[in-house]
Each structure stands twice: as structure tokens, then as C-alpha cells.
Design an enzyme around this catalytic site. Structure first.
Site, mmCIF file in Angstrom:
data_model
loop_
_atom_site.group_PDB
_atom_site.id
_atom_site.type_symbol
_atom_site.label_atom_id
_atom_site.label_comp_id
_atom_site.label_asym_id
_atom_site.label_seq_id
_atom_site.Cartn_x
_atom_site.Cartn_y
_atom_site.Cartn_z
ATOM 1 N N TRP A 1 4.793 3.983 6.670
ATOM 2 C CA TRP A 1 6.053 3.362 7.130
ATOM 3 C C TRP A 1 7.235 4.056 6.451
ATOM 4 O O TRP A 1 8.230 4.390 7.097
ATOM 5 C CB TRP A 1 6.030 1.869 6.783
ATOM 6 C CG TRP A 1 7.233 1.102 7.241
ATOM 7 C CD1 TRP A 1 7.372 0.425 8.421
ATOM 8 C CD2 TRP A 1 8.460 0.920 6.517
ATOM 9 N NE1 TRP A 1 8.615 -0.165 8.473
ATOM 10 C CE2 TRP A 1 9.304 0.116 7.315
ATOM 11 C CE3 TRP A 1 8.929 1.336 5.271
ATOM 12 C CZ2 TRP A 1 10.584 -0.265 6.921
ATOM 13 C CZ3 TRP A 1 10.214 0.968 4.878
ATOM 14 C CH2 TRP A 1 11.027 0.173 5.693
ATOM 15 N N ASP B 1 -2.032 -2.684 4.945
ATOM 16 C CA ASP B 1 -2.096 -1.221 4.855
ATOM 17 C C ASP B 1 -0.966 -0.584 5.664
ATOM 18 O O ASP B 1 -0.515 -1.149 6.662
ATOM 19 C CB ASP B 1 -3.464 -0.764 5.380
ATOM 20 C CG ASP B 1 -3.808 0.640 4.927
ATOM 21 O OD1 ASP B 1 -3.042 1.226 4.137
ATOM 22 O OD2 ASP B 1 -4.851 1.155 5.371
ATOM 23 N N HIS C 1 6.263 -0.142 0.057
ATOM 24 C CA HIS C 1 5.664 -1.271 -0.677
ATOM 25 C C HIS C 1 6.691 -2.393 -0.835
ATOM 26 O O HIS C 1 6.370 -3.577 -0.735
ATOM 27 C CB HIS C 1 5.188 -0.821 -2.070
ATOM 28 C CG HIS C 1 4.090 0.195 -2.021
ATOM 29 N ND1 HIS C 1 3.010 0.089 -1.177
ATOM 30 C CD2 HIS C 1 3.895 1.348 -2.725
ATOM 31 C CE1 HIS C 1 2.194 1.125 -1.364
ATOM 32 N NE2 HIS C 1 2.719 1.905 -2.293
ATOM 33 N N LEU D 1 -0.889 -24.461 1.203
ATOM 34 C CA LEU D 1 -1.567 -23.163 1.279
ATOM 35 C C LEU D 1 -1.911 -22.617 -0.112
ATOM 36 O O LEU D 1 -1.090 -22.688 -1.032
ATOM 37 C CB LEU D 1 -0.625 -22.166 1.971
ATOM 38 C CG LEU D 1 -1.127 -20.733 2.058
ATOM 39 C CD1 LEU D 1 -2.129 -20.591 3.200
ATOM 40 C CD2 LEU D 1 0.034 -19.759 2.259
HETATM 41 C C1 FPP Z 1 -1.635 0.016 1.127
HETATM 42 O O1 FPP Z 1 -0.728 0.831 1.834
HETATM 43 C C2 FPP Z 1 -0.895 -0.964 0.384
HETATM 44 C C3 FPP Z 1 -0.978 -1.171 -0.957
HETATM 45 C C4 FPP Z 1 -1.894 -0.409 -1.823
HETATM 46 C C5 FPP Z 1 -0.124 -2.147 -1.637
HETATM 47 C C6 FPP Z 1 0.100 -3.393 -0.866
HETATM 48 C C7 FPP Z 1 1.140 -4.184 -1.541
HETATM 49 C C8 FPP Z 1 2.119 -4.852 -0.881
HETATM 50 C C9 FPP Z 1 2.219 -4.923 0.580
HETATM 51 C C10 FPP Z 1 3.118 -5.630 -1.634
HETATM 52 C C11 FPP Z 1 2.453 -6.735 -2.362
HETATM 53 C C12 FPP Z 1 3.354 -7.783 -2.731
HETATM 54 C C13 FPP Z 1 3.140 -8.641 -3.724
HETATM 55 C C14 FPP Z 1 4.000 -9.790 -3.827
HETATM 56 C C15 FPP Z 1 2.087 -8.445 -4.722
HETATM 57 P P1 FPP Z 1 -0.731 2.389 1.550
HETATM 58 O O2 FPP Z 1 0.218 2.659 0.451
HETATM 59 O O3 FPP Z 1 -2.128 2.848 1.306
HETATM 60 O O4 FPP Z 1 -0.192 2.945 2.897
HETATM 61 P P2 FPP Z 1 -0.574 4.338 3.576
HETATM 62 O O5 FPP Z 1 -2.028 4.220 3.939
HETATM 63 O O6 FPP Z 1 0.321 4.389 4.759
HETATM 64 O O7 FPP Z 1 -0.300 5.394 2.569
#
Ligand code: FPP
Length: 263
Positions: free
Chosen positions: A43, A38, A55, A149
Site C-alpha cells: 500500500w 497483510d 503500517h 468484544l
Molecule cells: C503485514 O504487511 C503487516 C504487518 C507485519 C503488521 C501489521 C500491523 C498493523 C496493521 C498495525 C497493527 C496495529 C496495532 C494497533 C498493533 P506487510 O508489511 O507484510 O505488507 P507487504 O506484504 O505489502 O509488504
């Protein structure tokens, strides 16, 4: 064989961290680590960048953490990459998120194969865009005999829906006589969940300071140890994973019982 020096940013060594890695490797390692990644949006916002930049940066962290988890001998790493609720996000963000598995696997699949990582997923594959699904299926097929893994992506995953579907499947099997109601117990029920091939997570990590489960593995996390950090996912690195494992190794897991020395 993984060269531990290759783990660090810019190829620089971090002797303190190397010592700690060797130390945690000598102790009880979580067999299954689950992570709610999260903070990507925040960020990006802090840097005046579009949310998707967060992302994308987060995707790079997936590589780092996968390599270290594999090196540590962790059995499975489940990453919450897209929830059933994430479809509510703006269309462009959803489209971007759906392209990440392709980009990640398009770039790193050879490395995952070389490092003996097996790719799996939980979630509703059938509702994913074709290109996302194809990338995941290709990686699953190419790595299916790997014994290192298990890198398990939770994609289009929601835990309440998973439990309801499992209940429905149990009822179907009871109705058709395949299942005796007297045989329904925690072990047999877990076989109806999407995670039937995995052990329950020993350790759950959530980044970005949010202290909630967000419909993630509600059944499977019943006895897991939780570790929360304020670090935003794109800033999460090897140091943080080791911190989490060190904390895990100091915890006393009693599963509702008491420690043997207290009896
Ligand atoms: C939540 O942060 C994150 C997500 C919904 C997406 C997570 C995905 C990745 C880290 C990349 C995945 C990689 C692969 C290879 C599939 P948010 O957007 O809710 O953050 P915020 O709370 O700061 O808005």
C-alpha cells in the site's frame, strides 16, 4: 452506546451498508474472527511512501474494524500484528511496529473502555520491548472486566512454537502426575495453548491476495471458514468486513459430517 453513524468515514452515512449491517446482525454471527492484516508495505509502495506509512494507516483500520466487530456482537477479534518471523525485518521497521500498540492504545484506550472492549494478547510478551509490553499490560488491566468484544492482539506470535511449547507443558504435567496420558485429547490439549481462553475462530480473513496461513493459529483454524481478499489492509474497511461476514453466513459448516437435510 455506539452510534452507528460514527462508524463511517467523514461521518457520512452509507444507507446500503447500514441495511446490510442490520441484516447480518439478524443471522448467525461468527463468534471469533481472526485477521491476517497483510499488504501494508505494498500500500505504501504504491504511493511512494516508506513501508511504515502503510503500517500506520493499517493501525487506523484496526480502530474501524474493532468498532464494527463490537457493534455486530462478535465475541472476539484476533489480529495478527507481529509474527515471530517479523523480527527479520529491518530494525527501523521493527521499532516502528513495536511502537504501534502504544500509539493505538495511547489514543484509543478511553474509547475501548467506553465501548466495553476487552484487550488481550497472545504471543511471547517477555520478548517485546518494555514500552510495548507496558502499553498492552496497561490496556489489559484497564479493560479486564469489560464484557464486550475481546480485542486480541497476536504479537510476537508463532503457531508452531505455540504448539511445541504446549506439548512440552503437557509432558511436564504428565511427568509430575498432574496429567494422565489417557486424558490427553483435543479439548484438554487446547487448554495448553495461548488461546485457551478463546473459542476457535469461526472466520479467518487475510487481505492483500496472499493465500497462506503464515504460521498463524494452525491448530485453532482447523475448522474455520477462510475468506481471502485482494484488498490491501490499509484499504480494508467496514464494507469488506460485512462482505466477509455475509459470505460466512452463506457457508455450510459440516465439520466433516453432512448436512442434516442430506441424511
Ligand atoms: C503485514 O504487511 C503487516 C504487518 C507485519 C503488521 C501489521 C500491523 C498493523 C496493521 C498495525 C497493527 C496495529 C496495532 C494497533 C498493533 P506487510 O508489511 O507484510 O505488507 P507487504 O506484504 O505489502 O509488504
Amino acid at each position: 452506546m455506539l452510534n452507528i453513524k460514527k462508524l463511517w468515514k467523514n461521518g457520512k452515512t452509507n444507507e446500503n451498508l447500514e441495511v446490510r449491517i442490520e441484516s447480518v446482525k439478524r443471522q448467525k454471527m461468527p463468534k471469533h474472527i481472526a485477521i491476517i492484516m497483510d499488504g501494508n508495505g505494498r500500500w505504501a509502495k504504491k504511493r511512494s511512501l516508506p513501508r511504515v506509512a502503510g503500517h500506520h494507516e493499517g493501525m487506523k483500520v484496526v480502530r474501524k474494524i474493532t468498532r464494527l466487530a463490537n457493534h455486530l456482537g462478535v465475541g472476539a477479534l484476533t489480529l495478527y500484528a507481529f509474527s515471530t518471523e517479523n523480527w527479520k525485518r529491518p530494525k527501523l521497521e521493527v521499532e516502528f511496529l513495536m511502537k504501534l500498540p502504544e500509539e493505538f492504545l495511547g489514543t484509543f484506550l478511553p474509547e475501548l473502555i467506553e465501548e466495553n472492549v476487552r484487550v488481550t494478547m497472545v504471543g511471547h510478551k517477555e520478548h517485546l520491548p518494555k514500552h510495548t509490553r507496558a502499553a498492552i499490560e496497561k490496556a489489559m488491566e484497564a479493560t479486564k472486566h469489560n464484557t464486550g468484544l475481546v480485542l486480541n492482539f497476536a504479537l510476537n506470535y508463532g503457531s508452531r512454537a505455540e504448539i511445541i511449547e504446549a506439548v512440552r507443558d503437557v509432558l511436564i504435567d504428565v511427568k509430575s502426575g498432574i496429567m494422565d496420558p489417557n486424558d490427553i485429547n483435543e479439548t484438554s490439549f487446547a487448554q495448553y495453548l495461548m488461546t485457551s481462553e478463546l473459542e476457535d475462530p469461526d472466520l479467518l480473513i487475510r487481505t492483500s491476495g496472499e493465500i497462506r496461513l503464515s504460521n498463524f493459529m494452525l491448530w485453532q483454524l482447523a475448522y474455520s471458514e477462510f475468506w481471502f481478499t485482494d484488498v490491501l489492509w490499509p484499504d480494508f474497511d467496514e464494507e469488506h468486513l460485512i462482505q466477509a461476514v455475509e459470505v460466512f453466513q452463506k457457508r455450510s459448516r459440516r465439520y466433516g459430517g453432512i448436512n442434516s437435510e442430506e441424511s
